[in-house]
Design an enzyme around this catalytic site. Structure first.
Site, PDB file in Angstrom:
ATOM      1  N   LEU A   1      44.388  40.913  44.275  1.00 49.44           N
ATOM      2  CA  LEU A   1      44.615  39.513  43.914  1.00 49.44           C
ATOM      3  C   LEU A   1      43.322  38.719  43.838  1.00 49.44           C
ATOM      4  CD1 LEU A   1      47.728  38.827  46.191  1.00 49.44           C
ATOM      5  CD2 LEU A   1      47.707  39.420  43.762  1.00 49.44           C
ATOM      6  N   GLY A   2      42.328  39.115  44.601  1.00 53.37           N
ATOM      7  CA  GLY A   2      41.053  38.406  44.594  1.00 53.37           C
ATOM      8  C   GLY A   2      40.030  39.151  45.426  1.00 53.37           C
TER       9      GLY A   2
ATOM     10  N   GLY B   1      35.265  39.511  51.587  1.00 56.58           N
ATOM     11  CA  GLY B   1      36.453  40.350  51.702  1.00 56.58           C
ATOM     12  C   GLY B   1      37.274  40.330  50.435  1.00 56.58           C
ATOM     13  N   SER B   2      38.566  40.619  50.579  1.00 54.51           N
ATOM     14  CA  SER B   2      39.447  40.689  49.420  1.00 54.51           C
ATOM     15  C   SER B   2      40.878  40.400  49.839  1.00 54.51           C
ATOM     16  CB  SER B   2      39.365  42.072  48.762  1.00 54.51           C
ATOM     17  OG  SER B   2      39.807  43.071  49.676  1.00 54.51           O
TER      18      SER B   2
ATOM     19  N   ASP C   1      40.463  22.796  56.021  1.00 52.58           N
ATOM     20  CA  ASP C   1      39.955  23.516  54.848  1.00 52.58           C
ATOM     21  C   ASP C   1      40.882  23.338  53.648  1.00 52.58           C
ATOM     22  OD1 ASP C   1      37.997  24.960  53.619  1.00 52.58           O
ATOM     23  OD2 ASP C   1      38.755  26.920  54.203  1.00 52.58           O
TER      24      ASP C   1
END
Length: 506
Positions: free
Chosen positions: A220-221, A226-227, A342
């Site tokens: 997904l990204g 990281g991922s 955030d």
């Protein structure tokens, strides 16, 4: 309307702290004490008598003065005594055992190992002990076969006691994942058999090799930190998102903090908060894995940028539903004494039903943050009071929401793009924020116009003085939000239309 969002003023009738006075009987008691009539000794008088003093005159006068002062504070009556708090019982020591010829050898914690081994007398030699079966412990899920030493190793270099010490340190580490072993793999398989990701118990998440039971369906990204992958358990049906954080910080306390955070987040039950399922670590790669609810509609950032590429823009009605959902999510967190810290387009997610939820929040800040662009640990969406290092409250999330909605409405980040770089210093960003005036301009050539109440909503969100900025619950009463609540928007159709041209999308 302005009075509705103005922070409430203090209701105290006396602005100064009232002066406290002692009762008459205590004053008389203090006077009698100052005259030298010490009927009761102060609890501090004995503490201040140093065992190294030579009974000098100055030491005696100092002790007498402290005794009289402490008597004035604590001596409410001649019969009053101060009870010492009971000392909590010590933790039970770690016990390692080995049986040979019917004899069980027990070793306590590391603070007593040296003394115990110096006094230990057994009828077996060192090499016989090494050639015996590996030491077993009473600690579950710990493989201690590494304690068995090589016979060629000199006894003085890495002796049997030092090996036990390393075993004790390993067992008391802050890792949440059990080491890989055949027994643990079988145990993990039994724990997840017939269960889906949202049904796993806490014990199942303690196994680091849980990732072997996960099937990756797509990415997904990805980013430097990281991922995020779309996953499913091999024997499960529920699709979930697995976030991988690559960290070089192997400090057990650091990982414990993240685990405590995620445990707290798992207790949240809200339609506006992404659900967290669990978390586990991989000690070999120092990676942290977080399993959470899959949001098929992607992030708000991906949504508005995809529409922008196709020549479209998110309408004010849809923005109203997004703002309402975010404010309700922030209000839910505020009730539980949590500040998101955030808020930005990357952390506002949509699912395939059009539901809008918040993700990536916690006490550790950058520990569980998203893969968005940050500079020196400071986000571009951060409120002025946070950049200045001042105390902040939940209203800092309102600032970030205002900046987010302004970006989505305008189709670009509100600050001047030529002044923004990834390496901008905090003082430069603060200067831009303090001199920044929000401008939500109409675009007649694109048939885009914004209401006055929407402009007012943005203005209240971006109040530079935190004391003038309303809370999320107060912003839910803003006329623009109240008006948007009355309008019906098919968010499921919006999400489907936004991504309908993607043929190979996940």
């Amino acid at each position: 309307m302005a009075s509705m969002f103005r922070p409430p003023e203090s209701n105290r009738s006396h602005q100064k702290t009232p002066k406290l006075t002692l009762p008459v009987n205590l004053v008389q008691n203090a006077k009698s004490t100052n005259d030298g009539q010490h009927l009761n000794r102060s609890p501090y008088s004995s503490v201040n008598e140093s065992p190294y003093s030579n009974n000098s005159t100055s030491a005696t006068s100092t002790t007498s003065s402290m005794a009289s002062n402490s008597t004035l504070l604590y001596n409410r009556s001649s019969t009053t005594t101060i009870k010492n708090r009971p000392v909590p019982p010590p933790l039970p020591p770690l016990v390692l055992t080995q049986k040979k010829d019917g004899i069980e050898y027990r070793v306590a914690g590391d603070s007593q190992l040296s003394e115990r081994f110096s006094n230990l007398h057994v009828d077996i030699t060192y090499k016989e002990l090494l050639s015996s079966a590996p030491i077993s412990t009473k600690l579950s899920n710990i493989d201690t076969t590494f304690i068995k030493k090589d016979l060629d190793t000199p006894e003085g270099e890495d002796s049997y006691p030092s090996t036990l010490l390393s075993a004790y340190d390993f067992s008391s580490s802050g890792s949440n994942s059990a080491p890989l072993s055949a027994n643990n793999i079988i145990s993990c398989s039994n724990l997840i058999q017939g269960k889906d990701v949202d049904q796993l118990e806490e014990e199942a998440w303690r196994f680091g090799h849980l990732k072997d039971e996960i099937t990756t369906l797509g990415i997904l990204g990805e980013g430097a930190g990281g991922s995020v992958a779309k996953c499913r358990l091999k024997n499960g049906k529920k699709v979930f998102a697995l976030k991988t954080i690559n960290t070089m910080n192997t400090d057990p306390e650091y990982q414990k903090q993240i685990f405590r955070e995620l445990q707290f987040n798992k207790s949240f039950k809200s339609d506006y908060i992404v659900q967290y399922y669990g978390m586990f670590t991989d000690e070999q790669s120092s990676s942290i894995y977080i399993a959470m609810e899959y949001m098929g509609g992607k992030s708000l950032e991906a949504t508005y940028k995809n529409l922008l590429k196709r020549g479209g823009r998110i309408s004010e009605r849809v923005i109203g539903k997004i703002a309402e959902s975010v404010l309700r999510g922030l209000s839910y967190l505020h009730e539980r004494k949590v500040i998101h810290r955030d808020i930005k387009p990357q952390n506002i997610l949509l699912n395939e039903k059009g539901e809008i939820k918040l993700c990536d929040f916690g006490v550790s800040g950058e520990a569980v943050n998203s893969l968005a662009m940050t500079f020196t640990g400071t986000s571009f969406y951060m409120a002025p009071e946070r950049i200045q290092g001042q105390p902040y409250s939940v209203t800092c999330d309102v600032w970030s929401l205002g900046l987010t909605l302004l970006e989505v409405a305008g189709g670009r980040f509100p600050f001047e793009s030529d002044k923004i770089t990834q390496n901008v210093a905090p003082i430069e960003l603060l200067t831009m924020i303090l001199t920044f005036s929000p401008q939500l301009k109409d675009e007649p050539e694109l048939d885009i116009s914004w209401s006055k109440t929407f402009r007012s909503f943005i203005d209240y969100c971006l109040k530079k003085d935190a004391r003038e900025r309303p809370s999320p619950r107060q912003m839910l009463k803003h006329p623009w939000i109240v008006g948007q609540m009355k309008k019906k928007v098919n968010m499921e159709r919006f999400v489907k239309k936004c991504w309908e041209k993607e043929k190979d999308g996940i």
